[in-house]
Design a protein around this motif. Structure first.
Motif, PDB file in Angstrom:
ATOM      1  N   MET A 146       0.798  -1.218   0.000  1.00  0.00           N
ATOM      2  CA  MET A 146       0.000   0.000   0.000  1.00  0.00           C
ATOM      3  C   MET A 146       0.834   1.272   0.000  1.00  0.00           C
ATOM      4  SD  MET A 146      -1.564   0.300   3.780  1.00  0.00           S
ATOM      5  CE  MET A 146      -0.546   0.505   5.210  1.00  0.00           C
ATOM      6  N   GLY A 147       2.098   1.179   0.413  1.00  0.00           N
ATOM      7  CA  GLY A 147       2.915   2.381   0.468  1.00  0.00           C
ATOM      8  C   GLY A 147       4.390   2.094   0.280  1.00  0.00           C
ATOM      9  N   THR A 148       5.107   3.141  -0.102  1.00  0.00           N
ATOM     10  CA  THR A 148       6.560   3.093  -0.272  1.00  0.00           C
ATOM     11  C   THR A 148       7.160   4.251   0.512  1.00  0.00           C
ATOM     12  OG1 THR A 148       6.345   2.129  -2.486  1.00  0.00           O
ATOM     13  CG2 THR A 148       8.446   3.203  -1.948  1.00  0.00           C
ATOM     14  N   PHE A 149       8.172   3.956   1.310  1.00  0.00           N
ATOM     15  CA  PHE A 149       8.857   4.978   2.100  1.00  0.00           C
ATOM     16  C   PHE A 149      10.325   4.969   1.705  1.00  0.00           C
ATOM     17  CE2 PHE A 149      10.499   7.355   5.621  1.00  0.00           C
ATOM     18  CZ  PHE A 149       9.433   8.106   6.099  1.00  0.00           C
ATOM     19  N   LEU A 150      10.831   6.109   1.250  1.00  0.00           N
ATOM     20  CA  LEU A 150      12.231   6.243   0.839  1.00  0.00           C
ATOM     21  C   LEU A 150      12.960   7.194   1.767  1.00  0.00           C
ATOM     22  CD1 LEU A 150      11.677   6.744  -3.016  1.00  0.00           C
ATOM     23  CD2 LEU A 150      12.187   4.602  -1.812  1.00  0.00           C
ATOM     24  N   VAL A 151      14.183   6.822   2.143  1.00  0.00           N
ATOM     25  CA  VAL A 151      15.065   7.710   2.899  1.00  0.00           C
ATOM     26  C   VAL A 151      16.306   7.926   2.037  1.00  0.00           C
ATOM     27  CG1 VAL A 151      16.394   8.081   5.010  1.00  0.00           C
ATOM     28  CG2 VAL A 151      14.235   6.800   5.104  1.00  0.00           C
ATOM     29  N   TYR A 152      16.601   9.166   1.740  1.00  0.00           N
ATOM     30  CA  TYR A 152      17.749   9.520   0.894  1.00  0.00           C
ATOM     31  C   TYR A 152      18.998   9.577   1.769  1.00  0.00           C
ATOM     32  CZ  TYR A 152      14.224  10.220  -2.571  1.00  0.00           C
ATOM     33  OH  TYR A 152      13.187   9.989  -3.436  1.00  0.00           O
ATOM     34  N   LEU A 153      20.002   8.759   1.398  1.00  0.00           N
ATOM     35  CA  LEU A 153      21.157   8.543   2.268  1.00  0.00           C
ATOM     36  C   LEU A 153      22.367   9.394   1.920  1.00  0.00           C
ATOM     37  CD1 LEU A 153      20.923   4.650   2.514  1.00  0.00           C
ATOM     38  CD2 LEU A 153      19.952   6.387   4.065  1.00  0.00           C
ATOM     39  N   ASN A 154      22.324  10.112   0.812  1.00  0.00           N
ATOM     40  CA  ASN A 154      23.437  11.000   0.457  1.00  0.00           C
ATOM     41  C   ASN A 154      22.927  12.081  -0.489  1.00  0.00           C
ATOM     42  OD1 ASN A 154      23.199   9.426  -1.941  1.00  0.00           O
ATOM     43  ND2 ASN A 154      25.327   9.896  -2.447  1.00  0.00           N
ATOM     44  N   GLU A 155      23.811  13.004  -0.808  1.00  0.00           N
ATOM     45  CA  GLU A 155      23.425  14.078  -1.737  1.00  0.00           C
ATOM     46  C   GLU A 155      24.561  14.446  -2.679  1.00  0.00           C
ATOM     47  OE1 GLU A 155      24.092  17.840   1.256  1.00  0.00           O
ATOM     48  OE2 GLU A 155      22.238  16.703   1.438  1.00  0.00           O
ATOM     49  N   GLU A 156      25.629  13.656  -2.685  1.00  0.00           N
ATOM     50  CA  GLU A 156      26.798  13.958  -3.512  1.00  0.00           C
ATOM     51  C   GLU A 156      26.636  13.365  -4.906  1.00  0.00           C
ATOM     52  OE1 GLU A 156      27.300  13.928   0.619  1.00  0.00           O
ATOM     53  OE2 GLU A 156      27.243  12.082  -0.538  1.00  0.00           O
ATOM     54  N   PHE A 157      25.585  13.786  -5.601  1.00  0.00           N
ATOM     55  CA  PHE A 157      25.335  13.323  -6.963  1.00  0.00           C
ATOM     56  C   PHE A 157      24.493  14.372  -7.692  1.00  0.00           C
ATOM     57  CE2 PHE A 157      21.878  11.739  -4.352  1.00  0.00           C
ATOM     58  CZ  PHE A 157      20.742  11.939  -5.114  1.00  0.00           C
ATOM     59  N   GLU A 158      24.536  14.301  -9.007  1.00  0.00           N
ATOM     60  CA  GLU A 158      23.685  15.138  -9.860  1.00  0.00           C
ATOM     61  C   GLU A 158      22.685  14.212 -10.545  1.00  0.00           C
ATOM     62  OE1 GLU A 158      23.766  18.447  -9.903  1.00  0.00           O
ATOM     63  OE2 GLU A 158      25.446  18.402  -8.502  1.00  0.00           O
ATOM     64  N   GLY A 159      21.516  14.750 -10.919  1.00  0.00           N
ATOM     65  CA  GLY A 159      20.482  13.926 -11.523  1.00  0.00           C
ATOM     66  C   GLY A 159      19.913  12.999 -10.472  1.00  0.00           C
ATOM     67  N   GLY A 160      19.454  11.820 -10.895  1.00  0.00           N
ATOM     68  CA  GLY A 160      19.042  10.785  -9.955  1.00  0.00           C
ATOM     69  C   GLY A 160      17.760  11.035  -9.191  1.00  0.00           C
ATOM     70  N   ALA A 161      16.898  11.883  -9.684  1.00  0.00           N
ATOM     71  CA  ALA A 161      15.643  12.157  -8.968  1.00  0.00           C
ATOM     72  C   ALA A 161      14.720  10.940  -9.010  1.00  0.00           C
ATOM     73  CB  ALA A 161      14.927  13.351  -9.598  1.00  0.00           C
ATOM     74  N   THR A 162      13.775  10.909  -8.080  1.00  0.00           N
ATOM     75  CA  THR A 162      12.659   9.972  -8.151  1.00  0.00           C
ATOM     76  C   THR A 162      11.587  10.694  -8.953  1.00  0.00           C
ATOM     77  OG1 THR A 162      13.244   9.063  -5.986  1.00  0.00           O
ATOM     78  CG2 THR A 162      11.026   8.578  -6.819  1.00  0.00           C
ATOM     79  N   ASP A 163      11.236  10.113 -10.090  1.00  0.00           N
ATOM     80  CA  ASP A 163      10.362  10.766 -11.061  1.00  0.00           C
ATOM     81  C   ASP A 163       8.997  10.087 -11.100  1.00  0.00           C
ATOM     82  OD1 ASP A 163       9.512  12.339 -13.260  1.00  0.00           O
ATOM     83  OD2 ASP A 163      10.256  10.838 -14.682  1.00  0.00           O
ATOM     84  N   PHE A 164       7.942  10.888 -11.046  1.00  0.00           N
ATOM     85  CA  PHE A 164       6.572  10.414 -11.167  1.00  0.00           C
ATOM     86  C   PHE A 164       6.017  10.979 -12.475  1.00  0.00           C
ATOM     87  CE2 PHE A 164       7.637  10.306  -6.737  1.00  0.00           C
ATOM     88  CZ  PHE A 164       7.041   9.146  -6.262  1.00  0.00           C
ATOM     89  N   PRO A 165       6.237  10.286 -13.613  1.00  0.00           N
ATOM     90  CA  PRO A 165       5.919  10.879 -14.916  1.00  0.00           C
ATOM     91  C   PRO A 165       4.441  11.174 -15.145  1.00  0.00           C
ATOM     92  CG  PRO A 165       6.555   8.569 -15.171  1.00  0.00           C
ATOM     93  CD  PRO A 165       6.828   8.948 -13.737  1.00  0.00           C
ATOM     94  N   LYS A 166       3.533  10.459 -14.514  1.00  0.00           N
ATOM     95  CA  LYS A 166       2.103  10.715 -14.728  1.00  0.00           C
ATOM     96  C   LYS A 166       1.623  11.961 -13.994  1.00  0.00           C
ATOM     97  CE  LYS A 166       0.575   6.203 -16.133  1.00  0.00           C
ATOM     98  NZ  LYS A 166      -0.460   5.190 -16.028  1.00  0.00           N
TER      99      LYS A 166
END
Length: 180
Positions: free
Chosen positions: A109-129
């Protein structure tokens, strides 16, 4: 601000030597597939540690849901160019293997994400709809419901792990079922 930088570093350091090609799950089992090129570590009960359990307890508190309905968390790693193409996390009752798993284990029923770093470019979680993209900073979290309030799969939750264009992306993912 969901997790501290120290907690995030702990998870990354612990996962790094144990990463394997990430798999997709089609209801019949996990398999490596071309639509997912990143690597992952599933944290089983035998692998769990205090930091992992603290974060899961924090997720439980934030969502007001019991840890008992959480799947084991995964640490996800994306190198430059690695991605997880658009996909759904819910189970499709029209897919025979997924229907059996849905009946036995319940809906994701759900997804929980924790972002563990920030030393990158791009790489977003994209919701195209929906046109939404999220690129968290270290310790940020994102929750999305994979189903409607009536419990039906929500097609708006189509999402992708876009590839980093530089650096490495690290995320902890935890799927949440609708029952134990």
């Amino acid at each position: 601000g969901f997790a501290s930088a120290a907690e995030c570093r702990w998870l990354v350091e612990r996962a790094t030597p144990r990463l394997k090609p990430a798999a997709v799950w089609d209801g019949g089992g996990a398999r490596v597939a071309e639509q997912r090129s990143n690597s992952a570590l599933s944290i089983t009960l035998a692998d769990t540690d205090l930091v992992t359990e603290i974060l899961r307890a924090r997720i439980s508190t934030a969502l007001q849901l019991p840890v008992a309905i959480f799947e084991p968390p995964q640490i996800l790693h994306y190198s430059v160019g690695q991605e997880f193409v658009p996909h759904y996390d819910f189970l499709d009752s029209q897919h025979p293997d997924q229907a059996a798993a849905l009946a036995q284990f319940g809906q994701r029923m759900g997804t929980f994400l924790v972002y563990l770093n920030e030393e990158f470019e791009g790489g977003a979680t994209d919701f195209p709809k929906t046109g939404l993209k999220f690129r968290g900073s270290i310790g940020d979290a994102l929750f999305f419901a994979n189903v409607t309030p009536e419990g039906q799969p929500d097609p708006r939750t189509l999402h992708a792990g876009l590839p980093p264009t530089s650096g490495e992306k690290w995320v902890m993912s935890n799927w949440i079922r609708d029952r134990t």
